[in-house]
Design a protein around this motif. Sequence first.
Motif, mmCIF file in Angstrom:
data_model
loop_
_atom_site.group_PDB
_atom_site.id
_atom_site.type_symbol
_atom_site.label_atom_id
_atom_site.label_comp_id
_atom_site.label_asym_id
_atom_site.label_seq_id
_atom_site.Cartn_x
_atom_site.Cartn_y
_atom_site.Cartn_z
ATOM 1 N N UNK A 252 46.533 15.533 17.984
ATOM 2 C CA UNK A 252 47.348 16.726 18.292
ATOM 3 C C UNK A 252 46.518 17.693 19.143
ATOM 4 N N UNK A 253 47.164 18.791 19.554
ATOM 5 C CA UNK A 253 46.463 19.760 20.407
ATOM 6 C C UNK A 253 45.569 20.709 19.613
ATOM 7 N N UNK A 254 45.876 20.850 18.324
ATOM 8 C CA UNK A 254 45.064 21.713 17.470
ATOM 9 C C UNK A 254 45.214 21.223 16.036
ATOM 10 N N UNK A 255 44.232 21.511 15.222
ATOM 11 C CA UNK A 255 44.253 21.039 13.835
ATOM 12 C C UNK A 255 44.006 22.211 12.896
ATOM 13 N N UNK A 256 44.881 22.359 11.903
ATOM 14 C CA UNK A 256 44.657 23.388 10.884
ATOM 15 C C UNK A 256 44.632 22.720 9.518
ATOM 16 N N UNK A 257 43.493 22.857 8.857
ATOM 17 C CA UNK A 257 43.332 22.299 7.517
ATOM 18 C C UNK A 257 43.279 23.477 6.567
ATOM 19 N N UNK A 258 43.842 23.340 5.367
ATOM 20 C CA UNK A 258 43.644 24.423 4.406
ATOM 21 C C UNK A 258 43.064 23.901 3.119
ATOM 22 N N UNK A 259 42.333 24.787 2.441
ATOM 23 C CA UNK A 259 41.655 24.407 1.217
ATOM 24 C C UNK A 259 40.316 23.777 1.571
ATOM 25 N N UNK A 260 39.544 23.478 0.540
ATOM 26 C CA UNK A 260 38.306 22.771 0.784
ATOM 27 C C UNK A 260 37.226 23.566 1.494
ATOM 28 N N UNK A 261 37.300 24.883 1.454
ATOM 29 C CA UNK A 261 36.280 25.645 2.161
ATOM 30 C C UNK A 261 35.385 26.437 1.228
ATOM 31 N N UNK A 262 35.665 26.428 -0.061
ATOM 32 C CA UNK A 262 34.812 27.210 -0.946
ATOM 33 C C UNK A 262 33.529 26.421 -1.178
#
Lengths: 645, 645
Positions: A252-262
């Motif tokens: 894709x042109x951009x990727x947004x992941x959520x969670x998993x950053x703590x």
Amino acid sequence: MKQKEFHNLLSVDEAKKRFYSNIFKNPKGTEKINIDDSIGRILSTDITAKQDVPPFARSQRDGYAVIASDTFQADEENPVKLKLMSENISAGNSPKTPLKKACALRIATGAPIPRGANAVVIVEYCNESKGFIEVQSGVHPNENIMHAGEDVMQGEVVFRQGMRMTSCDLGVLAAIGVTQVDVFSTPKVAVISTGNELTPPGNRLTGAKIYDVNSAMIVGACKEYGAKAEFLGIAKDNEKEIETLLKKALKYDAVIISGGTSAGAGDLCYRVVDEMLTPGILVHGVAVKPGKPVVLAAHKKKPVVVLPGFPTSCIVMFNLFVKSVILSMCGKKEDTSSKIKAKCAVRYSSYEGRHEFVLSNIVKSKDTYYAYPVPKTSGAVTSFSSADGYIEVPEDIDYIEKDEDVDIVLLSDEVTVPDIVFIGSQCMGSDAALTILSKKSYLSRVINVGSTGGILACQRGEADICGTHLIDAKSGVYNIGFMDKELMLIRGYRRKQGIMFRKGCQHKTLGDFLRDNKLRLINRNTGSGTRVLFDMLLEDLKYKSDRKNIKGYDVESKSHNAVACAIASKKADWGIGICSAAKMYNLEFIDLRDEEYDFCIPKSRFKKESVREFISVLKSDEFKKSIEALVGFVVSDDIGEVIYG
Amino acid sequence: MKQKEFHNLLSVDEAKKRFYSNIFKNPKGTEKINIDDSIGRILSTDITAKQDVPPFARSQRDGYAVIASDTFQADEENPVKLKLMSENISAGNSPKTPLKKACALRIATGAPIPRGANAVVIVEYCNESKGFIEVQSGVHPNENIMHAGEDVMQGEVVFRQGMRMTSCDLGVLAAIGVTQVDVFSTPKVAVISTGNELTPPGNRLTGAKIYDVNSAMIVGACKEYGAKAEFLGIAKDNEKEIETLLKKALKYDAVIISGGTSAGAGDLCYRVVDEMLTPGILVHGVAVKPGKPVVLAAHKKKPVVVLPGFPTSCIVMFNLFVKSVILSMCGKKEDTSSKIKAKCAVRYSSYEGRHEFVLSNIVKSKDTYYAYPVPKTSGAVTSFSSADGYIEVPEDIDYIEKDEDVDIVLLSDEVTVPDIVFIGSQCMGSDAALTILSKKSYLSRVINVGSTGGILACQRGEADICGTHLIDAKSGVYNIGFMDKELMLIRGYRRKQGIMFRKGCQHKTLGDFLRDNKLRLINRNTGSGTRVLFDMLLEDLKYKSDRKNIKGYDVESKSHNAVACAIASKKADWGIGICSAAKMYNLEFIDLRDEEYDFCIPKSRFKKESVREFISVLKSDEFKKSIEALVGFVVSDDIGEVIYG
């Protein structure tokens, strides 16, 4: 296992600079679309008129085509007589006969000017009879004529690259015969959620699972700002699953992941991102609150962002770092209309040394917007659902003064400021009034915090109306004793308060319930009228000192319905609330007391149109009928009247 | 044939009252849709949580689950030592072991609190080693815990009927497991155009035909405000065709017809409407300007509107009478954000006794918006394409003072205020600068009125930048002599001006062209630098008195391109303009003079970010290269420098 911590928190500006300079933010390409589908899209090329508008000299009015000099002498006293030629020139037809000297031709708005004519006398200034017209007012050359190309001339650039199309613009394009336009293509964004705890909404929740909140919100926000967003799924907290989805996402042109950053033990996401991407992670951790653990990364100039798992942090970080990327990839620029100027309604102390984003409600009073910070933790979904936007507080600012000017960044372009803010005690009666009001197109925002919190909100000017049923323990009088000189009280109705419990239980009195150790109470929140009543009844029963021993006394819920629901679903066995809630959940009910449910209004809001409409709803037959339909409710004779202030 | 006139013009308020009280404005029904598709839609029912959020007590932070009272004594000097139990509680997994006294369990953000624990110590306040942790800061009961239902409790009304969905709201719905919502269904609007003169865009124009402008605009505006709109076609001016389309249209929820409302002979539309409908026409003619002939009608409570054929009148009347009906049928209410507060930048005299809608541009200066009335006739499509909205001037108001506060009603929700308003002389060079600027996401609005009009616009503060090439006839110096103390002049470039004509003509001098009676000139607009130059040259040639005899002298066009285009397409034979325009249209060119094309800027705008960016573009290599690529253009050494002011 060693816990990873955030040692090098960047400032917002540093983070933006590092991120934006390593990604490609421009549109990916262009596409040709029909003008019908182009509203809100951005032109990728200039548009040049291939056609004059109008294409020929035309009459601007209904009247008579004439030679101007024939009419110069005309006025009302001395009308000029012109011979009426037989042709009627109507719009859409080319004139067949040229106009002769001292003659006139009937002509309609939009019709082409005949050869020989150089002006139009409007019909209102002429009398027509027997093959002649009498002109009562002279015209100058070109009067009431629009020349070919006068509006748009062939070769003129009518619209420029970068322009955002509106419905009006479609008219201009139609006028020059354009049916398709080149616009920047829509960027495609891949959205991934990570976390062992996540279940897709629609499935049943089991064990320690919660619903995945962020993907719906991120997909929605991307769409709102113009991108196509696709949810690729939930990756469990293991490298393999994250890798698989990320590999798919990188198409894709951009990727947004959520969670998993703590920094938690199970969070592998940032490691996978850093390993798979070139150059990988650019920013890990920003000195902000909320949203500190955000990850900004790039893969061959493609933006890849890992947003925090807590929904509030997630949406604030989306707005801070991602929104402008999405807009820019669409060819749009950050819209100034997504900011509202407001005054901060209360003094707000900021976290020391942190760049803070304070979620806030917006309340409109006359022509001024007031911002009320939302007092919620970053784990709460209700904190951003009741918020309209956020105030940005830089790290070197310790507090915002009451009435200080602030900018509110709106969380959505769709935000609408409600006409009525109703804060106080939840009640099916007031719900019914607000429903009638919503049918009259008055939008309300309801925040159930109980009677005490509602009155405080009125005193702070935060609420337009507060529903209250507070008893004064000494006098036994409801509500009036809690008013002050800035407040008014409007009479409402009476409700039956009592004990709710499931069928099968044989207890008859409050004492029976209190003495039964097997039963678990569900209490109401501190400050609610029901809680005040309950505590008063406990005092009467000498329960003051040992109320902590009542099983469930510390578990608070925010509404009658929530109490009834908890009992019906066996999370608790009994509680205090109004009769109608008990009936709704098919519970038993023991009457304790009739109470007054009234409406407190700040004097400064009493003349507000939506508030006056609310009061007239209270007095309406429609409302009285809906109150009487509720079990245990009685309409007061003087409903809608001012009883204090 | 008798002309029908408007004898009983109603006021806007009377017209609205009569119209709205005879139609059904509410939504036609409801539909269930996926939450992904619900942004901007209006909820038709309240939404009650069937699910606690969170569904269980969970940890808000990474850390250790403990019994709060075990930690009360802890501080940095005297840490409390707790035994670390072996289980790691991670998000998504139910704890297996209950917490024992004086022990701790590792717990991640979002993980369920184990039985026995009542607080979480965050990882930053603990040291872990050899099966123990040292707690350096005490916690109180419930610290870092969010209880089940603390955010949203089962039974709580989370959203209310009438609410407009935003992307944030999708998150709340996901949190309570909702995947579909009931919303008001989308109204279906039929759009018809009438008029013998109309041709659909995309077809070739012939004879006295013009393109149908209004249908594209109305369909677009309906969509913008939330309706589905379908264009049913163009009816010729005969009863049968109008009847056929109207019959089809009455199957929709609302009907919008355009054209056919003037008092002209060919206009039957209002008669057909009145005959076919029950009760028929409610309002025919409103005391407004523009838009007087609007027709408001109803058929069994269904709104039917005939908008005037002139595009400006059409779009203003749409905004005045139709927009709120569309919004209301969608369940929406008129959005306050579609109004902008501005100051009227010039004194504006209104038409006496007419309720007037003054199309206006909006210019932003610091935090204030200024409105500039657009001086155009109602027949022009460019008048609303360059306008952002309109000021409403009631009939009892004769004028608006300069700097008076006004409300601008935006013509579209998509309106964006440009960063740069460029008014003046059209030039491919300045076009190139603005194109580079638009790639940097600065939006410009270009209004080509010639050099003189541009300088006036700068003096009035209407323009940020004016492109000018005005020669002072006496001194022969360009531009500087036309400045005043409020203006600055920035050096631009030099362009070759000359005579353009089609190949095959053998003339060599301006005199040759002027003497050739067979040739037709296309002139430039009064006030343009090219026109000033041409008139000066004519004066040198003693053509002053008889210039009206030059064939085509009175036909004005607004740009170099338009002149070249008119010559190439044989509408005219020769004209004056810049060399690059001649080359673009493959014309011959005879050099007359090198001129200076410079940029005039109001001093008050010199510090504006977008203006500074424009100047830095002028100095950039990218711009210099694009100028040198234009035939007959020469970059000045001091380009971008201040040469006056």
